[in-house]
Design a protein around this motif. Structure first.
Motif, PDB file in Angstrom:
ATOM      1  N   GLN A 168       0.828  -1.204   0.000  1.00  0.00           N
ATOM      2  CA  GLN A 168       0.000   0.000   0.000  1.00  0.00           C
ATOM      3  C   GLN A 168       0.863   1.255   0.000  1.00  0.00           C
ATOM      4  O   GLN A 168       0.516   2.255  -0.638  1.00  0.00           O
ATOM      5  CB  GLN A 168      -0.926  -0.014   1.223  1.00  0.00           C
ATOM      6  N   ARG A 211      -5.362  -9.722  -4.621  1.00  0.00           N
ATOM      7  CA  ARG A 211      -5.393  -8.328  -4.193  1.00  0.00           C
ATOM      8  C   ARG A 211      -5.667  -7.355  -5.335  1.00  0.00           C
ATOM      9  O   ARG A 211      -6.068  -6.207  -5.092  1.00  0.00           O
ATOM     10  CB  ARG A 211      -4.052  -8.001  -3.524  1.00  0.00           C
ATOM     11  N   THR A 244      -9.967  -5.722  -1.908  1.00  0.00           N
ATOM     12  CA  THR A 244      -9.144  -4.919  -1.017  1.00  0.00           C
ATOM     13  C   THR A 244      -8.049  -5.781  -0.379  1.00  0.00           C
ATOM     14  O   THR A 244      -8.101  -7.009  -0.420  1.00  0.00           O
ATOM     15  CB  THR A 244     -10.000  -4.312   0.105  1.00  0.00           C
ATOM     16  N   THR A 245      -7.074  -5.109   0.227  1.00  0.00           N
ATOM     17  CA  THR A 245      -5.991  -5.836   0.890  1.00  0.00           C
ATOM     18  C   THR A 245      -6.527  -6.722   2.004  1.00  0.00           C
ATOM     19  O   THR A 245      -6.143  -7.894   2.127  1.00  0.00           O
ATOM     20  CB  THR A 245      -4.961  -4.851   1.467  1.00  0.00           C
TER      21      THR A 245
END
Length: 282
Positions: free
Chosen positions: A90, A191, A195-196
């Motif tokens: 991220q 991913r 979302t993560t």
């Protein structure tokens, strides 16, 4: 002079920012490795309380079993690692960082290299911790040549005349690295679509023996829905069961299937890289 001072100030600020970033990144990485050590200790402690006659190598091989209890290598290690990698990736995907990376291809290469580095480090700490705690809490390093050993019990009385301890540790380490890289590639692919946090949850579910096993409940559900007999195994089991470093795999004439695991690891890495090249960040 003012220009020189300004240039010097910018360099100092840049060095300071780089130093802060390194320290900032090192703390979560250290936390990851400490988590692996703690999980290894808990694994050995639990094994000793359940089984008797264990040696350190018994604990290491059992911890590599993807279907044994709560798998340490195939569930706990990747879950802890995906939290770290998700956080790190991220940061790498902040718009400014993406722009400075130069291209999606270069960014994908950097992120997948993160996965390789984390796999190597986590596997090293995992193997070292299991052996160390095994030495401290069990009856010794390796007794695969003893008739009263767990190795002999599992293999119906068969033992090894000479125990290739260096080869066992080297093979197990390679197995660990390949397994983690493959799972991190899966995490990277998933991913790109969710979302993560969602990707971490999905990988965690896939790593559960009740889900990926060749006779898992999911397979039973599919069997009941389709009716009759299913001639192919649970496809989710291929990654987890293609290779094996369990006790029986060290008997003369047996194999580990490591080439199959390495092949799947390579395919997953290439797929992740190709998929990442088409990903939009901005």
């Amino acid at each position: 002079m003012s220009g020189l001072r300004s240039s010097s100030g910018r360099k100092t600020l840049a060095r300071s920012l780089r130093g802060s970033l390194i320290v900032h990144k090192s703390l979560p990485f250290a936390a990851l490795l400490v988590g692996i050590v703690a999980a290894s200790f808990a694994c050995v402690k639990t094994a000793v309380s359940v089984d008797i006659g264990l040696c350190a190598m018994d604990c290491l091989l059992d911890a590599c079993d993807s279907a044994r209890g709560v798998p340490l290598l195939w569930l706990v290690c990747p879950l802890l690692s995906t939290f770290y990698l998700g956080w790190l990736w991220q940061i790498r995907e902040v718009p400014v960082a993406v722009a400075f990376s130069g291209s999606r291809t270069r960014l994908a290469g950097i992120q997948l290299m993160d996965a390789v580095v984390v796999s190597a480090a986590v596997s090293l700490v995992f193997v070292a911790s299991m052996v160390l705690f095994g030495l401290l809490l069990t009856e010794g390093f390796c007794n695969f040549d003893v008739a009263a050993s767990r190795f002999a019990y599992v293999n119906k009385g068969l033992t090894l005349e000479a125990v290739p301890t260096v080869a066992i540790i080297a093979m197990v380490y390679l197995y660990c690295v390949a397994s983690q890289i493959a799972l991190f590639a899966v995490f990277y692919v998933v991913r790109t679509f969710v979302t993560t946090k969602g990707a971490i949850a999905i990988v965690g579910v896939l790593c559960l023996p009740a889900v990926h096993g060749h006779d898992s409940f999911i397979y039973d559900v599919a069997h009941n829905i389709l009716g009759g007999s299913i001639v192919f195994p649970n496809p989710l089991s291929f990654l987890f069961e293609a290779a094996n470093v369990g006790h029986a795999s060290w008997l003369p004439g047996a194999g580990h299937g490591l080439l199959s695991l390495l092949a799947m690891m390579g395919v997953l890495l290439v797929f992740a890289f190709l998929l990442a090249r088409r990903r939009e960040f901005l």
